[in-house]
Design an enzyme around this catalytic site. Sequence first.
Site, PDB file in Angstrom:
ATOM      1  CE  LYS A  53      -4.199  -1.736  -0.005  1.00  0.00           C
ATOM      2  NZ  LYS A  53      -5.044  -1.552  -1.215  1.00  0.00           N
TER       3      LYS A  53
ATOM      4  CD  GLU B 267     -10.177   4.073   0.450  1.00  0.00           C
ATOM      5  OE1 GLU B 267     -10.032   5.292   0.331  1.00  0.00           O
ATOM      6  OE2 GLU B 267      -9.452   3.236  -0.138  1.00  0.00           O
TER       7      GLU B 267
ATOM      8  CB  SER C  91      -0.092  -7.978  -1.516  1.00  0.00           C
ATOM      9  OG  SER C  91      -1.009  -8.816  -0.837  1.00  0.00           O
TER      10      SER C  91
END
Lengths: 400, 267
Positions: A93, A115, A382
Amino acid sequence: MTEKYNMPDERGHFGPYGGMFVAETLMLPIQELNAAYQQYLDDPDFIAELDADLTHYVGRPSPLYHAERWSRELGGAQIYLKREDLNHTGAHKINNTIGQALLAKRMGKTRIIAETGAGQHGVATATVAARLGLECVIYMGAVDVVRQSLNVYRMKLLGATVVPVESGSKTLKDALNEALRDWVTNVDNTFYIIGTVAGPHPYPAMVRDFQAIIGREARQQCLNQAGRLPDALVACVGGGSNAIGLFYPFIDDRSVKMIGVEAAGDGIETGRHSAPLCAGRPGVLHGNRTYLMEDDDGEIIETHSISAGLDYPGVGPEHAWLKDTGRAEYVNITDSEAMEGFHALTCMEGIIPALESSHAMAYTMKLAPTMSKDEIIIVCLSGRGDKDMQTIAQREGIEL
Amino acid sequence: MSRLAATFEALSKSGRKALVPFITAGDPRPDFTLPMMHAMVEAGVDVIELGVPFSDPMADGPVIQRASERALDHKMSLRRTLAIATEFRKTNQHTPVVLMGYVNPIEAMGYEDFANAAQRAEIDGVLTVDLPPEEAEECVALLKARDIDPIFLLAPNSTDERIKKMDAAGSGYIYYVSLKGVTGAGHLNTADVETKLNQIKANTRLPVAIGFGVKDAQTAKTVANLGDGVVVGSALISKIEANLDDPERAKTEIVELLVAMRQAMDN
């Protein structure tokens, strides 16, 4: 096919998908954002600042690790893990939040909103906001606040305000609604850092471009380490940012299969899942047209997944396009299968994956044995699994 | 001439402004909506905006969000909203009805099927919050071919260029969202609205109805004087929410508020 892939068009369309389906108040801010993004995309100063941050703050490049023991055990293709779990804050991220925060700074915005579902994007946003001294408000579904309490605490430590969202299904989609409502109210000073390749144009393209470093590195690393391109790419797909980040630099390498893994929850046949590409249909939500989980009346239905980060009724519009054109394939993995993937990687390689990434691991366990030993799969790892210890222990009846 | 155009023209000739209430179809119950529509006409409203509930009302504040949730709890849908409008039209041939909502229920029905169904229900206008002109070409063409007015929003940050775009794409009226925010939020600044209305009027000949932040008879009067009409939504739905155990009382209070607004606007 010799034509180079070049999507989206100037209005953000990937074929029939994507676009700018927003209320009028947001039209100007997304146009301003697009103009700024187009300007800095090719700006050497911006690129240099971004690269320096990715190197010295995030810790890139992330390794491409040959999981030899696991590959041997599965008896098929050689499995390489793209280690996004080793990034600062523990997931892919931050590749995107660093990029968008630098953009926010150049646009003179003083307030950041975001969010979050699993909390990884919230943490990555709070992290860069702390570093740049920007006010930060994170919207998170009330259900997710409970199941990801560790990440909530991390965000608060980083100085962010975490707002639990009590409307609708109280998960990621409702957090996105609430962030859009905040943005529409505070457009003058606020930059909305969307965490995935969804939202109105330019977000799907912009987030992809910031995440594409995953695939650019992986492609070069694979050439260096194995002397050739991989045969298949595997990544989990919620909104789909880590998947598109891995896939995008390979799109014109037609020999490389691209496989996105959606969350089948309790099983597609139960209806309790989060797999719009496998079992949904096209519609419009959160500013773009894409595959959605909806009922016959076009109302968005509740999704289910053991992993909060995949618990979303939509998916990035570019994935919808890649599915329709057949360039990528989308499959699904149940909660139970994801748990098997989680344990396999943990025991075989000493790497504890996030529940989201565990879906990609579980599919790799099915795929690798069908391939030959000289073939290569790159799997996007990830994120790391620390945040999921509570959920996993609870599921297995263990009290921590 | 469309029913909306005729309504605004008649109002303009008599020097009056349009009172445009918004309620969500099916809130608090499906059988509340039709009698409420007739009662609002009795109270003196000129156009009715009928909200189509949606699971993810991104541009709405908490009051209208909860109205949507209550309606969806009773399985209200675009189809059933159209059925209510059809019933309304059986006994009222003069009050324009505008459907207001989000695009996904329309996508799910299919643009052409929706346009046909709206025509059968004698719907006068369609306002789709998240369908700006850039994405609306197909839908607008289908609606215009059936004499249904596509109605677009303008916001405080809309540029001249965008106002001209709405003027070209839209008809019936333009809905000016008087503040940056969601429905039911904050207080509007009269001077700001006046400045913006001058800019809008310089770029369109369509009537302009002003909404967001209209709470009582006084704000209705003030706002009405700045444009061609005033939209009131959250203030009405708050009455429903305050009387969930007594819908008749909600109806009475809504009528009282609308009558007070009508009187304030006409004097």
